[in-house]
Structure formats: structure tokens, C-alpha cells
Design a protein around this motif. Structure first.
Motif, PDB file in Angstrom:
ATOM      1  N   TRP A   1     136.440 209.869  53.899  1.00 58.19           N
ATOM      2  CA  TRP A   1     135.438 208.696  54.056  1.00 58.19           C
ATOM      3  C   TRP A   1     133.813 209.371  54.488  1.00 58.19           C
TER       4      TRP A   1
ATOM      5  N   CYS B   1     148.046 209.252  47.033  1.00 53.55           N
ATOM      6  CA  CYS B   1     148.110 210.029  48.022  1.00 53.55           C
ATOM      7  C   CYS B   1     145.822 210.448  47.780  1.00 53.55           C
TER       8      CYS B   1
ATOM      9  N   ARG C   1     154.810 218.410  54.153  1.00 54.88           N
ATOM     10  CA  ARG C   1     153.043 219.030  53.888  1.00 54.88           C
ATOM     11  C   ARG C   1     154.011 220.432  54.258  1.00 54.88           C
TER      12      ARG C   1
ATOM     13  N   GLY D   1     138.036 209.007  62.966  1.00 57.79           N
ATOM     14  CA  GLY D   1     138.990 209.796  62.483  1.00 57.79           C
ATOM     15  C   GLY D   1     139.985 210.778  63.159  1.00 57.79           C
TER      16      GLY D   1
ATOM     17  N   PHE E   1     159.478 220.375  47.548  1.00 57.88           N
ATOM     18  CA  PHE E   1     160.217 220.528  48.207  1.00 57.88           C
ATOM     19  C   PHE E   1     161.300 220.335  48.085  1.00 57.88           C
TER      20      PHE E   1
ATOM     21  N   ASP F   1     139.873 205.325  64.656  1.00 57.93           N
ATOM     22  CA  ASP F   1     140.404 205.003  63.677  1.00 57.93           C
ATOM     23  C   ASP F   1     140.477 203.228  62.449  1.00 57.93           C
ATOM     24  N   ARG F   2     139.942 203.605  61.960  1.00 57.43           N
ATOM     25  CA  ARG F   2     139.372 202.429  60.912  1.00 57.43           C
ATOM     26  C   ARG F   2     141.210 200.887  60.654  1.00 57.43           C
ATOM     27  N   PHE F   3     142.076 202.295  60.702  1.00 51.99           N
ATOM     28  CA  PHE F   3     143.996 202.522  60.363  1.00 51.99           C
ATOM     29  C   PHE F   3     144.002 202.057  61.856  1.00 51.99           C
TER      30      PHE F   3
ATOM     31  N   LEU G   1     152.537 211.373  44.510  1.00 53.71           N
ATOM     32  CA  LEU G   1     153.442 212.079  45.056  1.00 53.71           C
ATOM     33  C   LEU G   1     155.289 211.001  44.604  1.00 53.71           C
TER      34      LEU G   1
ATOM     35  N   TYR H   1     153.827 221.504  43.114  1.00 56.81           N
ATOM     36  CA  TYR H   1     154.209 222.000  43.633  1.00 56.81           C
ATOM     37  C   TYR H   1     155.785 220.960  44.835  1.00 56.81           C
TER      38      TYR H   1
ATOM     39  N   CYS I   1     139.993 219.788  54.404  1.00 56.87           N
ATOM     40  CA  CYS I   1     141.087 219.279  52.796  1.00 56.87           C
ATOM     41  C   CYS I   1     140.913 220.135  51.551  1.00 56.87           C
TER      42      CYS I   1
ATOM     43  N   SER J   1     144.910 210.556  53.980  1.00 57.60           N
ATOM     44  CA  SER J   1     145.616 211.867  53.025  1.00 57.60           C
ATOM     45  C   SER J   1     146.821 212.652  53.337  1.00 57.60           C
TER      46      SER J   1
ATOM     47  N   GLY K   1     143.384 211.481  62.055  1.00 57.13           N
ATOM     48  CA  GLY K   1     144.354 212.051  61.204  1.00 57.13           C
ATOM     49  C   GLY K   1     144.624 213.404  61.372  1.00 57.13           C
ATOM     50  N   ALA K   2     145.188 213.530  60.807  1.00 51.55           N
ATOM     51  CA  ALA K   2     145.300 214.953  60.671  1.00 51.55           C
ATOM     52  C   ALA K   2     144.658 215.998  61.551  1.00 51.55           C
TER      53      ALA K   2
ATOM     54  N   GLN L   1     145.916 211.184  44.079  1.00 49.84           N
ATOM     55  CA  GLN L   1     147.627 211.569  43.981  1.00 49.84           C
ATOM     56  C   GLN L   1     148.238 211.414  44.251  1.00 49.84           C
TER      57      GLN L   1
END
Ligand SMILES: Cc1cc2nc3c(=O)[nH]c(=O)nc-3n(C[C@H](O)[C@H](O)[C@H](O)COP(=O)(O)OP(=O)(O)OC[C@H]3O[C@@H](n4cnc5c(N)ncnc54)[C@H](O)[C@@H]3O)c2cc1C
Length: 377
Positions: A203, A312, A49, A10, A255, A33-35, A222, A253, A339, A43, A12-13, A220
Motif C-alpha cells: 500500500w 501473497c 521465508r 505499517g 523449503f 497498522d490497518r490490520f 504459495l 523456490y 521487497c 507480504s 509488518g516486517a 504470488q
């Protein structure tokens, strides 16, 4: 078979931050990473953020986010990119609610600069926020916006620059103990590594099924709204990032308008999903109505037409704190799942902590709040 010091599942972040920190320390790293990150399947997408310092969830997060600010700045300089935009931040709610009282607790304990405002002061200073009379707010200057896709790209490019090998479009199906290390099974063959870091986001539970972790994946949504009135009030020069605890335990929340609408979302209150069967394209009227109900009362100027929406996932623990720790049956495997809907801001610092845990056995931060064994039965 080539062997690496550390394999990461993974990117990601969290995984990209860890790859960067590990490779910087001269460790041989392979990441999967799978993507192709940054992507819109996990996420860490949706352009923005929140980063904030007066951490209402617990004062234990404050030293970590302070380190994260430093590391985001270093990364931005190295990448020549703007990764963080300071806007100030407003936490609103009942004075005794967790969002307001928790922010004050953290700010006091760590000597942070903050202001407490009553509803009247909020409405005068920021007329876009129609705070109910009984509400209070905490304002801090240091809060702002991180740009997640740019942050992840900078961490990935930084990792490659310092020698990490990253394989995108490569799915890990599992891993097994192999002597003192691990053997990682991917759809393009096996790889052997001394240690394994699992930062697979939503995952993650499927990669450690034997632990039966009580973690839930939550959908979630957005939304980006066109302001209905007084659009200039949502300009970043007039509008902080904000978290509204509109009822005890329920929050939304948002922005300022960065040019493509006012992004607002509910925090939690989504349905539990399987990340492999999440319909990312289907946003229902119910999703929108639940948010509009709060906006019509509290931010009526923002509640124009929907310009865009995205789906997300949160990876939630029962107490909403992160989950970080070595596998109880395999000390070569570190699980990093920060997370519960509030991990991104910390990624730069947690990547560093993961590197420290793997290489030195301990992190500079007290991570006991996130211990894995609190979730094992
Ligand atoms: C809508 C939303 C809003 C949020 N708002 C905020 C905020 O304002 N502030 C904040 O601090 N946090 C926020 N968060 C939380 C934050 O974004 C997450 O905590 C963080 O992005 C999680 O990062 P991650 O690395 O754990 O997961 P991800 O970034 O999703 O990375 C996991 C990676 O693992 C890969 N992967 C999974 N399984 C495999 C496999 N078997 N093989 C290979 N690769 C695999 C995936 O493809 C993915 O790239 C928000 C989250 C969401 C969903």
C-alpha cells in the motif's frame, strides 16, 4: 494533540523492526497498522521465508544480511523463541545464470564459505532434486528458514516492551507536512510527529501518490504439497532451502517439510494487482499447473496433492532492488519499501538502518543501490 518523535505507517516486517529499533533508542514512537499484525493480508505471511548470505541479486546486500543474522539471533534470545532454523541452501540453475553466477560473485567478493556442485553431485547428495545435466548449484551452510509471523510478533512485543505505542486496526488515510514535522490522518483521528516512516508494503504507493513511483504489486501463490514419493527426503535434516532458476530469469523456490507439506512457489511471473481488490481465496488450476510443470521435471517426488495454498503480494521496483529514501519534497518522511520479493530476511537490519537514517541522517550500510531518486522521472 499528543506529539511523537516518529510515526510509522505499517507494522509488518519492516515497520515492526523499525519500531523496535527506534523505541530501543529512547525515541517516542507511534505505529499504525490497518490490520492486526502478523496477518495474512500483506507480504509477510505463509510460515516461512528463506535467509541466505551468498546474495545473487548483488554483493551489496551481503553486509546487510550479515547484520540481519546477528539481529535475528539477538531478537530470538530476547523473545525466547526460535526465529531461524539453519538448513543450508542450494541455488540451482545454468552455471552462467544469475542465481548461480551471482551467488558465486557475492561469495567470492565477501569471502563466504560455499561449494559449487555439478548436476550429478546434486542428484547424488539430494535425490529429491532432479537437476538437468547442464545445471550447476551453489550450496552454502548458513542459509535457512525464518518464521515470519514469529519474527514480526517478537519485534512488536519488543517494541511495546521498550515503550512504543502501537495502534492496530487503524488505517492511515494520508499525511501532510506540518511545520518541521508531519500530521498523520487516521480513521481514529490525527496524530502529529516530528518524522514519518512509511513501511506500508503493497500500500506504500498510495501513501505517496505525488511521486508516481513505477512500482507494481504482483500476486504470488504459495503451495504446500504432500510428497508423492520418498517423503523422508524432504525432512529438514536432509533437505536445504532451494532456489531453482529453471529458465533464464524464471525461478521457483521452496523449503523442507516442516510437518505440513513441502512449501514451494514460483518467484515472480504473477499478475499485477491492486492490493485492495486482491482475491486471496481464489487459487486457480492455472496457478497450480504452471508450478507442477516444473516440479514434474525437477522435483517429481514433491509433486503430490496440494494440502494448502495462500496468496501473497510482492511490491516490485523495475530493477527488483529495494526502495529506501527520504521523500524528495519532505526530509521528515522516510520511505522504506524493501521487497521485490526478497526483503524479509533483511528486516531486522533494515529496521536498524531506518532508525539510523531518521535519527542520525545516515545508515551504517551503503544503501545507494536502493535510492529513491533512481525511480523518479
Ligand atoms: C510469497 C512471498 C514469498 C517471499 N519469500 C521471501 C523469502 O523467502 N525471503 C525473503 O527475504 N523475502 C521474501 N519475500 C519478501 C518479503 O516477505 C517482503 O519483502 C516483506 O515481508 C515485506 O515487508 P513489509 O513490511 O514491506 O510489508 P508487510 O509485512 O506487508 O507490511 C506492510 C504493513 O503495512 C500495513 N499498512 C498498509 N497500508 C496501511 C495504512 N494505510 N494504514 C495502516 N497500515 C497500513 C499493512 O497492513 C501491513 O501490515 C516474500 C514475499 C512473498 C509475498
Amino acid at each position: 494533540m499528543t506529539s511523537y518523535d516518529v510515526a510509522i505507517i505499517g507494522l509488518g516486517a519492516m515497520g515492526s523492526a523499525a519500531a523496535y529499533q527506534l523505541a530501543k533508542r529512547g525515541v517516542s514512537v507511534i505505529g499504525f497498522d490497518r490490520f492486526t499484525p502478523p496477518h495474512t493480508m500483506g507480504s509477510s505471511h505463509g510460515d516461512t521465508r528463506i535467509i541466505r548470505e551468498a546474495y545473487h541479486e548483488s554483493p551489496a546486500y551481503v553486509p546487510i544480511v550479515q547484520r540481519a543474522y546477528e539481529l535475528w539471533d539477538e531478537l530470538a534470545e530476547e523473545a525466547g523463541e526460535t526465529l531461524l532454523q539453519q538448513t543450508g541452501g542450494l541455488m540451482l540453475g545454468e552455471p552462467e545464470g544469475e542465481t548461480v553466477s551471482g551467488a558465486i560473485r557475492s561469495a567470492e567478493l565477501h569471502g563466504l564459505a560455499y561449494e559449487v556442485l555439478d548436476a550429478d553431485e546434486v542428484r547424488k547428495r539430494w535425490p529429491q532434486f532432479n537437476a538437468p545435466d547442464q545445471f550447476a548449484a551453489v550450496h552454502e551452510d548458513r542459509s535457512g528458514i525464518l518464521f515470519p509471523e514469529k519474527c514480526i510478533s517478537a519485534q512488536l512485543s519488543g517494541s511495546i516492551r521498550v515503550g512504543a505505542e502501537l495502534r492496530y486496526g487503524t488505517q492511515v488515510s494520508g499525511w501532510v507536512k506540518d511545520g518541521d514535522g508531519v500530521n498523520v490522518h487516521t480513521d481514529s483521528g490525527d496524530v502529529s510527529a516530528g518524522q514519518l516512516l512509511i513501511t506500508a508494503g503493497a500500500w506504500m504507493p498510495g501513501l505517496v501518490p505525488e511521486l508516481a513511483l513505477p512500482v507494481e504489486i504482483e500476486r504470488q501463490v504459495l503451495f504446500w504439497f504432500e510428497p508423492a514419493l520418498n517423503a523422508d527426503l524432504f525432512d529438514p535434516t536432509h533437505c536445504p532451502v532451494y532456489i531453482w532458476e529453471y529458465e533464464s530469469g524464471h525461478a521457483f523456490y521452496g523449503f523442507p517439510n516442516l510437518g505440513d507439506g513441502v512449501k514451494i512457489a514460483r518467484h515472480h511471473d504473477g499478475r499485477v494487482v491492486d492490493p485492495d481488490f486482491l482475491d486471496r481465496d481464489e487459487v486457480s488450476d492455472v496457478d497450480e499447473e504452471m508450478l507442477r510443470k516444473q516440479l514434474s521435471r525437477m522435483m517429481p517426488y514433491a509433486s503430490g496433492r496440494v494440502i494448502r495454498s495462500e496468496v501473497c503480494m510482492y511490491t516490485n521496483t523495475p530493477d527488483q532492488h529495494y526502495l529506501i529514501g527520504f521523500h524528495p519534497e519532505n526530509a521528515s518522511v522516510l520511505i522504506g519499501s524493501p521487497c521485490s520479493g526478497h526483503g524479509f530476511k533483511m528486516a531486522s537490519a533494515l529496521g536498524e538502518s531506518f532508525a539510523e537514517l531518521l535519527l542520525d541522517g545516515e545508515s551504517r550500510h551503503d544503501l545507494s543501490l536502493f535510492a529513491l531518486d533512481r525511480l523518479l522521472t
